[in-house]
Write an enzyme that holds these catalytic residues in place. Structure first.
Site, PDB file in Angstrom:
ATOM      1  CB  ALA A 714       6.029 -10.574  -3.047  1.00 28.49           C
ATOM      2  CG  HIS A 715       4.506  -6.105  -3.836  1.00 25.52           C
ATOM      3  ND1 HIS A 715       3.272  -6.120  -4.453  1.00 25.52           N
ATOM      4  CD2 HIS A 715       5.332  -6.805  -4.628  1.00 25.52           C
ATOM      5  CE1 HIS A 715       3.339  -6.803  -5.572  1.00 25.52           C
ATOM      6  NE2 HIS A 715       4.586  -7.249  -5.699  1.00 25.52           N
ATOM      7  CD  GLN A 716       8.461  -6.937   1.654  1.00 24.71           C
ATOM      8  OE1 GLN A 716       9.543  -6.685   1.108  1.00 24.71           O
ATOM      9  NE2 GLN A 716       7.804  -8.067   1.406  1.00 24.71           N
TER      10      GLN A 716
END
Length: 785
Positions: A714-716
């Site tokens: 969910a974090h790029q």
């Protein structure tokens, strides 16, 4: 007094042109799959979710909702048709062609034999048969063999079909916004408390009393904000007549040139002029826009997503993913190894994230300063930026009541003596909402659409163009300059099924599209920096689950897995904050039925339905790795992302899984397991200590880099990283690109490395510093005459 036609149109623009059809139910896309492809797809869907007779099961046959759920196959629910439309119109993956080829092959006897082997053969002539002709039992055996196959492409195919089938089945809704499985699995659908408040509000409006004119005006203004959100008078609907748009933007001091008869479809029909154009409205773009507008500069914000605020949120999982997540939530790495979730709506990820508001850890600040030479992070400005953004979001750490998953995490850690901490959140201590991953219905979660973008609109200096996709950043060489200067943006929007092109001319341009989209725009705009798109980090997540049938804690027995604050507790037991800084943080996820179904193992049709009936009492805990492995955002195809996890990352996740399994057991779970495709589990209550230790050792040491487990992100971050020279980075410490003057990047793509914690505060703090740099640039520019 009657309104003029222009005033009426202006009010429509202020309300954002909300489409009433999008306020209810889900979407059905036209299906262009061939009859052969649909034959195979239908058979596959019914293999994943078959019709099962439970009439002889004493525990099930008394519950009508359970009987219906087990009896209903995917095709009986209409899932294949909806899925066919999704594949046709919504799915963008570089290997989509291979999936469609596989579907076609499975409609033939030779293709079925090649992909399925001897298990597809019949005992009767002509022996060879298509996949749809194979018995249900044999089809299930074939699909299980794909999930564990030595052939990577077969594992990819299995994972794709499983994911899509289950996601559609458990999120599709009827005309009453209901799903036939929800009652059976203990799911209420959209938050009933919030929906009751909404219905009461609507009823009081319909049955309201006569008010004096001044009071009525105040009431209507308050009602519009309550229903449409605080940005309602700053959202510009470009589908309205051009002259009306131009007149409306005059209120913001933004001049517009109207081209009534563009020569070609690629010529702009409107040209807007402002001081700064910001592409993206999330934690990066929203902050920059708000800071610049409050400083007195004219700002236009472009976002390809739509504005979904407060009472026009449905809180339906499928509808929200389709409308508020990048590509409908259907994004994965090229090898299907990691499922990627990113926001794509006004407010970006801050609209659908899980509220965690953690400051940049000191060991990360030290690394970025000492090892990467970035003085910004050791500066007073950066510390002030973190203070300011946390204050603006109302970040605090108190909790009045904890939800199911977090209660399990906290209790398990306390039993084992593991460190456990309250997670700072951009919501109040009484914010007990498990639906914030689908948008915050009452505005309690302070994302950018409730904070920084409100500052933009309230200042009178800016407007937001939703549903507008930036195509290209404009830049040109100015005499006497060593590099090109950014001059604006070309963007497109859809109007009456056709794409219209417009131009924003600006003094500075800020790109804040997110780590998956910013590199693509920069490359499309002609930038050549070799670092663009590289160094992508994903914070890969691996999960463990625990089933709590009859919790011995009265506090747990009343709760359900999807209710309560999504993130309120975390453990740093495997985070290595005091040593390398590269470890795994242990937290809890938001899993509504669709997402829950696609991450849990599938080993048979009956087993997946059994697992789903335990949905509301199954807790999940995940390990999030600060990854040293990295990937690349490929700019030659939509949603094309390659990624390679390093062995050290896999080891950190395995360590986190080991602790997670122990935490679940210590919290009182009856049964525990991971998401590995083999689907093994252990009944903790019946197992000996030796059996427990053996199970934990085996399940936490399985490989995670071979797509045999469900890994999510969910974090790029990091795909346009910040640095001290153009050789190793894309932007300097001001956030300005090395190649183009006046072109800034302000999102998670500028992170020098993976962060290791939830990134919202860090993104906003960097964006705040970048906004201050932009102001210095604008102050040096000559004012327009």
């Amino acid at each position: 007094m009657e309104q003029s036609e222009n005033e009426k149109h202006a009010e429509d623009i202020e309300l954002g042109g909300v489409d009433a059809k999008k306020l209810v139910g889900g979407f059905v896309y036209p299906n262009s799959l061939s009859s052969r492809e649909m034959e195979s797809l239908t058979a596959l869907c019914d293999t994943i979710l078959p019709s099962i007779d439970v009439s002889g099961d004493a525990a099930t046959c008394t519950d009508e909702s359970l009987i219906t759920f087990y009896r209903t196959s995917a095709s009986m629910a209409g899932t294949p048709d909806q899925l066919g439309g999704l594949i046709s119109e919504r799915l963008e993956h570089p290997m989509k062609w291979l999936m469609r080829l596989s579907l076609w092959l499975l409609s033939t006897w030779i293709g079925t034999f090649i992909l399925c082997g001897r298990g597809s053969l019949s005992t009767q002539f002509p022996y060879f048969q298509s996949f749809a002709q194979v018995s249900q039992q044999k089809r299930e055996q074939i699909v299980v063999s794909w999930s564990l196959s030595y052939f990577h492409l077969l594992r990819m195919f299995f994972k794709t079909i499983k994911l899509l089938t289950l996601l559609v089945f458990f999120t599709q809704v009827d005309e009453n916004d209901e799903n036939l499985s929800w009652k059976a699995i203990g799911y209420t659908g959209p938050d009933p408390d919030i929906l009751n408040k909404t219905n009461l509000s609507k009823a009081s409006t319909r049955n309201g009393y006569e008010r004096p004119d001044t009071e009525e005006q105040e009431y209507q203004s308050a009602y519009k904000e309550e229903f449409f959100g605080p940005l309602y008078h700053g959202i510009i609907n470009l589908s309205k007549p051009k002259d009306v748009i131009a007149n409306s933007l005059m209120r913001f001091g933004i001049p517009v040139s109207v081209i009534h008869s563009p020569k070609t479809s690629s010529d702009p029909s409107l040209i807007f002029r402002c001081d700064a154009v910001v592409i993206g409205s999330g934690s990066g773009g929203g902050v920059v826009a708000g800071v610049l507008a409050k400083a007195g500069y004219k700002v236009i914000v472009l976002d390809k997503g739509d504005y979904r605020a407060r009472n026009n949120l449905t809180l339906l999982e499928g509808h929200t993913m389709d409308q508020m997540y990048l590509s409908g939530g259907l994004v994965a790495t090229d090898d299907m190894g990691v499922l990627l979730l990113a926001g794509s709506t006004v407010g970006g990820g801050s609209t659908i994230n899980w509220s965690a508001s953690i400051r940049t850890p000191q060991h990360v600040i030290s690394e970025w300063y000492n090892h990467h030479g970035l003085e910004l992070f050791d500066s007073q400005l950066y510390q002030e930026a973190m203070d300011i953004v946390c204050q603006r979001m109302g970040v605090q750490s108190d909790i009045h009541e904890e939800g199911f998953n977090n209660s399990v995490l906290r209790r398990g850690c306390q039993e084992l003596g593991y460190p456990v901490h309250n997670i700072p959140r951009n919501a109040g201590p009484d914010h007990y909402c498990g639906w914030c991953c689908l948008g915050c219905k009452d505005g309690s979660k302070k994302g950018t659409s409730e904070t920084w973008l409100v500052d933009l609109v309230s200042s009178g200096n800016g407007a937001i163009f939703s549903g507008c996709k930036a195509i290209k950043v404009l830049h040109t060489r100015t005499k006497g300059r060593a590099r090109n200067t950014a001059t604006g943006v070309v963007f497109e929007f859809k109007h009456e099924e056709a794409k219209k092109v417009c131009v924003v001319e600006s003094k500075v341009t800020i790109v804040a599209c997110g780590a998956l989209s910013t590199p693509i725009l920069l490359k499309q705009s002609g930038l050549k920096n070799a670092n663009i798109g590289k160094n992508l980090h994903l914070h890969p997540v691996a999960m463990a689950w625990g089933y709590f049938n009859n919790p011995d804690s009265p506090n747990l027995s009343k709760k359900k897995s999807y209710e309560g604050g999504i993130m309120t507790a975390m453990s740093t037991v495997t985070a290595d904050f005091d040593r390398s800084g590269y470890g795994a943080l242990i937290q809890t996820p938001a899993l509504h039925p669709g997402m829950f179904s696609i991450v849990i193992p599938w080993i048979s049709g009956k087993d997946i339905k059994h697992r789903m009936t335990r949905f509301s009492k199954t807790a999940h805990i995940f390990a999030l790795a600060r990854d040293k492995g990295s990937g690349t955002v490929l700019t030659n195809a939509p949603n094309s992302v390659s990624y390679q996890m390093k062995p050290v990352d896999e080891n950190n996740l395995n360590r986190g899984l080991e602790k997670s399994l122990r935490i679940l057991a210590a919290a009182g779970a009856e049964e525990i397991g991971t998401h590995h495709f083999r689907g093994k589990s252990l009944n903790v209550k019946k197992a000996s200590s030796g059996e427990f230790e053996q199970f934990v050792k085996e399940e936490s040491s399985r490989p995670l880099r071979d797509i045999s487990s469900s890994i999510c992100s969910a974090h790029q971050m990091g795909s346009c990283r910040m640095g001290v020279n153009a050789k190793g980075s894309v932007v300097n410490q001001m956030g300005e690109t090395w190649e183009v003057e006046g072109l800034f990047v302000a999102d998670s793509s500028v992170f020098p490395t993976a962060l290791g914690v939830n990134p919202m505060v860090t993104v906003q703090a960097i964006a705040y510093c970048t906004a201050k740099s932009v102001i210095h640039v604008l102050q040096r520019r000559k004012p327009d005459v």
